[in-house]
Scaffold this motif. Structure first.
Motif, PDB file in Angstrom:
ATOM      1  N   THR A  54       0.819  -1.063  -0.017  1.00  0.00           N
ATOM      2  CA  THR A  54      -0.084   0.064   0.073  1.00  0.00           C
ATOM      3  C   THR A  54       1.054   1.132   0.100  1.00  0.00           C
ATOM      4  N   GLU A  55       0.519   2.236   0.156  1.00  0.00           N
ATOM      5  CA  GLU A  55       0.941   3.586   0.122  1.00  0.00           C
ATOM      6  C   GLU A  55       2.210   3.663   1.070  1.00  0.00           C
ATOM      7  N   ARG A  56       1.953   3.168   2.497  1.00  0.00           N
ATOM      8  CA  ARG A  56       2.916   3.408   3.365  1.00  0.00           C
ATOM      9  C   ARG A  56       3.583   1.950   3.952  1.00  0.00           C
ATOM     10  N   LEU A  57       2.739   0.813   3.536  1.00  0.00           N
ATOM     11  CA  LEU A  57       3.072  -0.407   4.108  1.00  0.00           C
ATOM     12  C   LEU A  57       3.197  -1.472   3.289  1.00  0.00           C
ATOM     13  N   LEU A  58       3.779  -2.396   3.851  1.00  0.00           N
ATOM     14  CA  LEU A  58       4.077  -3.780   2.982  1.00  0.00           C
ATOM     15  C   LEU A  58       3.610  -4.914   3.863  1.00  0.00           C
ATOM     16  N   LEU A  59       2.441  -5.776   3.424  1.00  0.00           N
ATOM     17  CA  LEU A  59       1.919  -6.797   4.086  1.00  0.00           C
ATOM     18  C   LEU A  59       2.650  -8.056   3.210  1.00  0.00           C
ATOM     19  N   ARG A  60       3.302  -8.813   4.464  1.00  0.00           N
ATOM     20  CA  ARG A  60       4.137 -10.049   3.810  1.00  0.00           C
ATOM     21  C   ARG A  60       3.934 -11.446   4.934  1.00  0.00           C
ATOM     22  N   PRO A  61       4.393 -12.389   4.499  1.00  0.00           N
ATOM     23  CA  PRO A  61       4.316 -13.460   5.485  1.00  0.00           C
ATOM     24  C   PRO A  61       5.094 -13.340   6.741  1.00  0.00           C
ATOM     25  N   LEU A  62       4.631 -13.740   7.693  1.00  0.00           N
ATOM     26  CA  LEU A  62       5.297 -13.606   9.093  1.00  0.00           C
ATOM     27  C   LEU A  62       6.683 -14.457   8.956  1.00  0.00           C
ATOM     28  N   ALA A  63       7.496 -13.697   9.462  1.00  0.00           N
ATOM     29  CA  ALA A  63       9.011 -14.396   9.656  1.00  0.00           C
ATOM     30  C   ALA A  63       9.414 -14.532  10.987  1.00  0.00           C
ATOM     31  N   GLU A  64      10.441 -15.302  11.170  1.00  0.00           N
ATOM     32  CA  GLU A  64      11.008 -15.849  12.580  1.00  0.00           C
ATOM     33  C   GLU A  64      11.478 -14.528  13.279  1.00  0.00           C
ATOM     34  N   ASP A  65      12.211 -13.557  12.063  1.00  0.00           N
ATOM     35  CA  ASP A  65      12.798 -12.690  12.597  1.00  0.00           C
ATOM     36  C   ASP A  65      11.727 -11.556  13.102  1.00  0.00           C
ATOM     37  N   ASP A  66      10.554 -11.633  12.939  1.00  0.00           N
ATOM     38  CA  ASP A  66       9.534 -10.775  13.632  1.00  0.00           C
ATOM     39  C   ASP A  66       9.228 -11.166  15.003  1.00  0.00           C
ATOM     40  N   ALA A  67       9.765 -12.299  15.501  1.00  0.00           N
ATOM     41  CA  ALA A  67       9.131 -12.830  16.827  1.00  0.00           C
ATOM     42  C   ALA A  67       9.535 -11.604  17.949  1.00  0.00           C
ATOM     43  N   PRO A  68      10.810 -11.051  18.161  1.00  0.00           N
ATOM     44  CA  PRO A  68      10.840 -10.109  19.173  1.00  0.00           C
ATOM     45  C   PRO A  68       9.503  -8.840  19.143  1.00  0.00           C
ATOM     46  N   GLY A  69       9.431  -8.255  17.873  1.00  0.00           N
ATOM     47  CA  GLY A  69       8.633  -7.214  17.579  1.00  0.00           C
ATOM     48  C   GLY A  69       7.190  -7.749  17.990  1.00  0.00           C
ATOM     49  N   LEU A  70       6.937  -8.825  17.338  1.00  0.00           N
ATOM     50  CA  LEU A  70       5.476  -9.612  17.693  1.00  0.00           C
ATOM     51  C   LEU A  70       5.071  -9.606  19.382  1.00  0.00           C
ATOM     52  N   ALA A  71       6.121 -10.098  19.832  1.00  0.00           N
ATOM     53  CA  ALA A  71       5.933 -10.646  21.328  1.00  0.00           C
ATOM     54  C   ALA A  71       5.661  -9.040  22.101  1.00  0.00           C
ATOM     55  N   ALA A  72       6.469  -7.862  21.536  1.00  0.00           N
ATOM     56  CA  ALA A  72       6.517  -6.653  22.253  1.00  0.00           C
ATOM     57  C   ALA A  72       5.095  -6.135  21.778  1.00  0.00           C
ATOM     58  N   MET A  73       4.513  -6.345  20.653  1.00  0.00           N
ATOM     59  CA  MET A  73       3.281  -5.888  20.451  1.00  0.00           C
ATOM     60  C   MET A  73       2.029  -6.367  21.068  1.00  0.00           C
ATOM     61  N   MET A  74       2.202  -7.946  21.218  1.00  0.00           N
ATOM     62  CA  MET A  74       1.319  -8.399  21.887  1.00  0.00           C
ATOM     63  C   MET A  74       1.228  -8.418  23.541  1.00  0.00           C
ATOM     64  N   ALA A  75       2.107  -7.440  24.105  1.00  0.00           N
ATOM     65  CA  ALA A  75       2.059  -7.581  25.383  1.00  0.00           C
ATOM     66  C   ALA A  75       1.267  -6.165  25.975  1.00  0.00           C
ATOM     67  N   ASP A  76       0.704  -5.447  24.947  1.00  0.00           N
ATOM     68  CA  ASP A  76      -0.106  -4.344  25.170  1.00  0.00           C
ATOM     69  C   ASP A  76      -1.274  -4.555  25.895  1.00  0.00           C
ATOM     70  N   GLU A  77      -1.871  -3.915  26.717  1.00  0.00           N
ATOM     71  CA  GLU A  77      -3.188  -4.253  27.326  1.00  0.00           C
ATOM     72  C   GLU A  77      -4.188  -4.185  26.703  1.00  0.00           C
ATOM     73  N   LEU A  78      -4.287  -3.438  25.885  1.00  0.00           N
ATOM     74  CA  LEU A  78      -5.514  -3.296  24.594  1.00  0.00           C
ATOM     75  C   LEU A  78      -5.412  -4.617  23.746  1.00  0.00           C
ATOM     76  N   VAL A  79      -4.301  -5.047  23.390  1.00  0.00           N
ATOM     77  CA  VAL A  79      -4.330  -6.126  22.816  1.00  0.00           C
ATOM     78  C   VAL A  79      -4.724  -7.570  23.574  1.00  0.00           C
ATOM     79  N   LEU A  80      -4.260  -7.469  24.918  1.00  0.00           N
ATOM     80  CA  LEU A  80      -4.855  -8.236  25.884  1.00  0.00           C
ATOM     81  C   LEU A  80      -6.490  -8.334  26.009  1.00  0.00           C
ATOM     82  N   ALA A  81      -7.001  -7.069  25.967  1.00  0.00           N
ATOM     83  CA  ALA A  81      -8.038  -6.766  26.283  1.00  0.00           C
ATOM     84  C   ALA A  81      -9.191  -7.531  25.191  1.00  0.00           C
TER      85      ALA A  81
END
Length: 257
Positions: free
Chosen positions: A12-39
């Motif tokens: 898209t204009e600002r984004l690339l959507l692609r298959p999830l990779a193993e290198d995404d693990a640290p960022g994904l874990a940090a993203m999922m730690a947010d309380e709104l994601v939990l909620a």
């Protein structure tokens, strides 16, 4: 052999959507730690890098291969930073319909990334894959997700009463945030919402979702919630003629004010 989505990348204009990779693990874990994601989602809590690696290595590939849907990492073109996660699920290949969910990192909220990513996927589904309907379900208190549905031109079709469970104080009070039932976790005793890869989405030979995604701490407080059902059809897409398909660099999506 079951129909399935191809491995793909959507631009898209600002984004690339692609298959999830193993290198995404640290960022994904940090993203999922947010309380709104939990909620608003049913992801394990806490969501560790081990969970992220399992999702990238096993669960997401199986989800796509069995035809249930596809999981895509959402990244910024300029920084390659992980912005969020988009998932298609409950795909019906005969009816050509599927459901979308999304999670947005806390730092990326308010930038319009969620509607941009969802519309990019919608264009790809309708124009390249021949789909005829895209669904989104949002918890009654998740106003941020409802705004995303409105911005992409989604039509509210009704309310599913007491059809979802939210967790913790943020869910009960209806905080904001880019995730929604259909964000990436699947608490589905009902149908979804952020339902990503629930027990029923695992291959038959895999351990049960309870065993594989067992939480490492007692469950947080939960309460029942209504779900709002939204739909988007090809004719709902208000787009100018493109110079090139959206997934090839042409950007046709139109956001509503």
């Amino acid at each position: 052999m079951a129909a399935s989505f191809p491995e793909t990348a959507i631009s898209t204009e600002r984004l690339l959507l692609r298959p999830l990779a193993e290198d995404d693990a640290p960022g994904l874990a940090a993203m999922m730690a947010d309380e709104l994601v939990l909620a608003w989602t049913d992801h394990p809590h806490p969501f560790t890098e081990a969970h992220a690696l399992d999702l990238a290595r096993t669960l997401a590939p199986a989800h796509r291969a069995t035809g249930r849907g596809i999981v895509l990492a959402v990244t910024e073109h300029l920084t390659q930073r992980l912005v969020g996660l988009v998932e298609l699920r409950h795909t019906d290949w005969r009816l050509r319909t599927t459901e979308i969910s999304f999670v947005t990192a806390a730092w990326a909220r308010g930038e319009g990334y969620a509607p941009e990513a969802v519309l990019g996927v919608a264009q790809w589904l309708f124009e390249d894959r021949g789909f005829l309907r895209l669904e989104l379900r949002t918890a009654a208190g998740n106003t941020a997700a409802q705004q995303v549905a409105q911005k992409i031109g989604g039509i509210s079709e009704g309310v599913l009463r007491s059809a979802w469970i939210v967790r913790g104080e943020s869910g009960e009070s209806g905080g904001s945030g880019g995730s929604a039932p259909g964000a990436a976790g699947d608490r589905r005793g009902h149908d979804r919402p952020d339902h990503g890869l629930s027990n029923r989405d695992l291959p038959d030979h895999a351990p049960s979702g309870h065993d594989r995604w067992a939480p490492d701490r007692p469950p947080v407080g939960e309460s029942r919630s209504d779900l709002i059902l939204w739909s988007l059809l090809p004719e709902d897409m208000e787009t100018p003629e493109p110079a090139a398909p959206a997934w090839a660099g042409g950007h046709r999506y139109v956001l509503r004010d």
